[in-house]
Scaffold this motif. Structure first.
Motif, PDB file in Angstrom:
ATOM      1  N   ARG A   1       0.926  -1.009   0.074  1.00 52.53           N
ATOM      2  CA  ARG A   1      -0.052  -0.146   0.042  1.00 52.53           C
ATOM      3  C   ARG A   1       0.815   1.179  -0.085  1.00 52.53           C
ATOM      4  NH1 ARG A   1      -5.159  -0.544  -1.580  1.00 52.53           N
ATOM      5  NH2 ARG A   1      -5.648   1.259  -0.383  1.00 52.53           N
ATOM      6  N   MET A   2       2.035   1.104   0.722  1.00 54.69           N
ATOM      7  CA  MET A   2       2.787   2.339   0.521  1.00 54.69           C
ATOM      8  C   MET A   2       3.305   2.659  -0.866  1.00 54.69           C
ATOM      9  SD  MET A   2       5.165   1.766   4.174  1.00 54.69           S
ATOM     10  CE  MET A   2       6.622   2.633   3.337  1.00 54.69           C
ATOM     11  N   GLN A   3       3.784   1.499  -1.641  1.00 52.42           N
ATOM     12  CA  GLN A   3       4.397   1.589  -2.727  1.00 52.42           C
ATOM     13  C   GLN A   3       3.159   2.290  -3.676  1.00 52.42           C
ATOM     14  OE1 GLN A   3       5.667  -2.302  -3.549  1.00 52.42           O
ATOM     15  NE2 GLN A   3       7.993  -1.787  -2.914  1.00 52.42           N
ATOM     16  N   ALA A   4       2.036   1.659  -3.348  1.00 51.62           N
ATOM     17  CA  ALA A   4       0.988   2.210  -4.275  1.00 51.62           C
ATOM     18  C   ALA A   4       0.650   3.870  -4.035  1.00 51.62           C
ATOM     19  CB  ALA A   4      -0.412   1.181  -3.948  1.00 51.62           C
ATOM     20  N   ALA A   5       0.967   4.175  -2.821  1.00 48.97           N
ATOM     21  CA  ALA A   5       0.544   5.491  -2.688  1.00 48.97           C
ATOM     22  C   ALA A   5       1.784   6.355  -2.900  1.00 48.97           C
ATOM     23  CB  ALA A   5       0.046   5.680  -1.125  1.00 48.97           C
ATOM     24  N   GLY A   6       2.922   5.751  -3.095  1.00 46.39           N
ATOM     25  CA  GLY A   6       4.106   6.505  -3.357  1.00 46.39           C
ATOM     26  C   GLY A   6       4.764   7.211  -2.229  1.00 46.39           C
ATOM     27  N   LEU A   7       4.557   6.382  -0.915  1.00 44.78           N
ATOM     28  CA  LEU A   7       4.970   6.802   0.088  1.00 44.78           C
ATOM     29  C   LEU A   7       6.215   6.191   0.708  1.00 44.78           C
ATOM     30  CD1 LEU A   7       1.659   7.083   2.221  1.00 44.78           C
ATOM     31  CD2 LEU A   7       2.864   8.975   1.239  1.00 44.78           C
ATOM     32  N   SER A   8       7.158   6.851   1.325  1.00 42.81           N
ATOM     33  CA  SER A   8       8.383   6.326   2.077  1.00 42.81           C
ATOM     34  C   SER A   8       7.998   5.918   3.507  1.00 42.81           C
ATOM     35  CB  SER A   8       9.505   7.174   1.758  1.00 42.81           C
ATOM     36  OG  SER A   8       9.154   8.445   2.993  1.00 42.81           O
ATOM     37  N   GLN A   9       8.784   5.165   3.933  1.00 40.57           N
ATOM     38  CA  GLN A   9       8.580   4.930   5.539  1.00 40.57           C
ATOM     39  C   GLN A   9       8.530   6.331   6.393  1.00 40.57           C
ATOM     40  OE1 GLN A   9      11.419   2.128   7.010  1.00 40.57           O
ATOM     41  NE2 GLN A   9      10.946   0.672   5.326  1.00 40.57           N
ATOM     42  N   ALA A  10       9.302   6.961   6.070  1.00 40.74           N
ATOM     43  CA  ALA A  10       9.471   8.408   6.670  1.00 40.74           C
ATOM     44  C   ALA A  10       8.310   9.212   6.581  1.00 40.74           C
ATOM     45  CB  ALA A  10      11.008   9.065   6.477  1.00 40.74           C
ATOM     46  N   GLU A  11       7.656   9.351   5.416  1.00 42.56           N
ATOM     47  CA  GLU A  11       6.341  10.221   4.943  1.00 42.56           C
ATOM     48  C   GLU A  11       5.324   9.519   5.797  1.00 42.56           C
ATOM     49  OE1 GLU A  11       3.823  12.934   4.118  1.00 42.56           O
ATOM     50  OE2 GLU A  11       6.155  13.060   4.350  1.00 42.56           O
ATOM     51  N   LEU A  12       5.057   8.126   5.666  1.00 48.83           N
ATOM     52  CA  LEU A  12       4.118   7.445   6.536  1.00 48.83           C
ATOM     53  C   LEU A  12       4.295   7.598   7.835  1.00 48.83           C
ATOM     54  CD1 LEU A  12       1.595   5.564   6.281  1.00 48.83           C
ATOM     55  CD2 LEU A  12       2.985   3.372   6.276  1.00 48.83           C
TER      56      LEU A  12
END
Length: 143
Positions: free
Chosen positions: A27-38
């Motif tokens: 889901r992070m990849q699909a949203a284009g989010l890094s661990q830091a941003e999440l």
């Protein structure tokens, strides 16, 4: 008999943790989010997200907020359901504060928008070293 139950529970526990980690990563990849941003959006430290993805820790006290930021449900992340959109919350509406910011940005000309973007990037990532960085300052027109 107790040992067999333990072995089954341990296996199920590992499966649960693999599901959570894989689905959070997906889901992070699909949203284009890094661990830091999440982590920033959820209000936790980045290592908390790393542990959720990679460790054998069962879930997280933050799983509900992680799911909300990823546009899904804790039930999907934990493998209880296979549809990430089933009962998923609607994206949050834009706040009045955000709407005000958007109106201000739209009122700027191209040069003003470019300058604002550069300032915002510096605020997020920190200043980049330049030859004259020791003399760089921001002053208001009132000064």
């Amino acid at each position: 008999m107790t040992q067999k139950v333990r072995a089954v529970n341990t296996h199920g526990y590992k499966w649960f943790c693999m599901i959570v980690g894989e689905r959070v990563r997906e889901r992070m990849q699909a949203a284009g989010l890094s661990q830091a941003e999440l982590a920033r959006r959820v209000g936790v430290a980045q290592p908390t997200i790393f542990k959720l993805i990679h460790s054998s820790k069962k879930g997280s006290a933050h799983l509900h907020r992680v799911a909300r930021e990823l546009g899904t449900t804790p039930a999907y992340l934990s493998g209880e359901v296979d549809d990430p959109d089933l009962d998923a919350p609607e994206p949050p509406p834009i706040t009045s504060e955000e709407l005000g910011w958007l109106e201000l940005i739209r009122s700027l000309d191209h040069q003003g928008r470019t300058a604002l973007l550069q300032i915002a990037q510096i605020m997020v990532t920190g200043p980049r070293p330049t030859v004259n960085s020791s003399r760089m300052s921001f002053k208001s027109e009132a000064e």
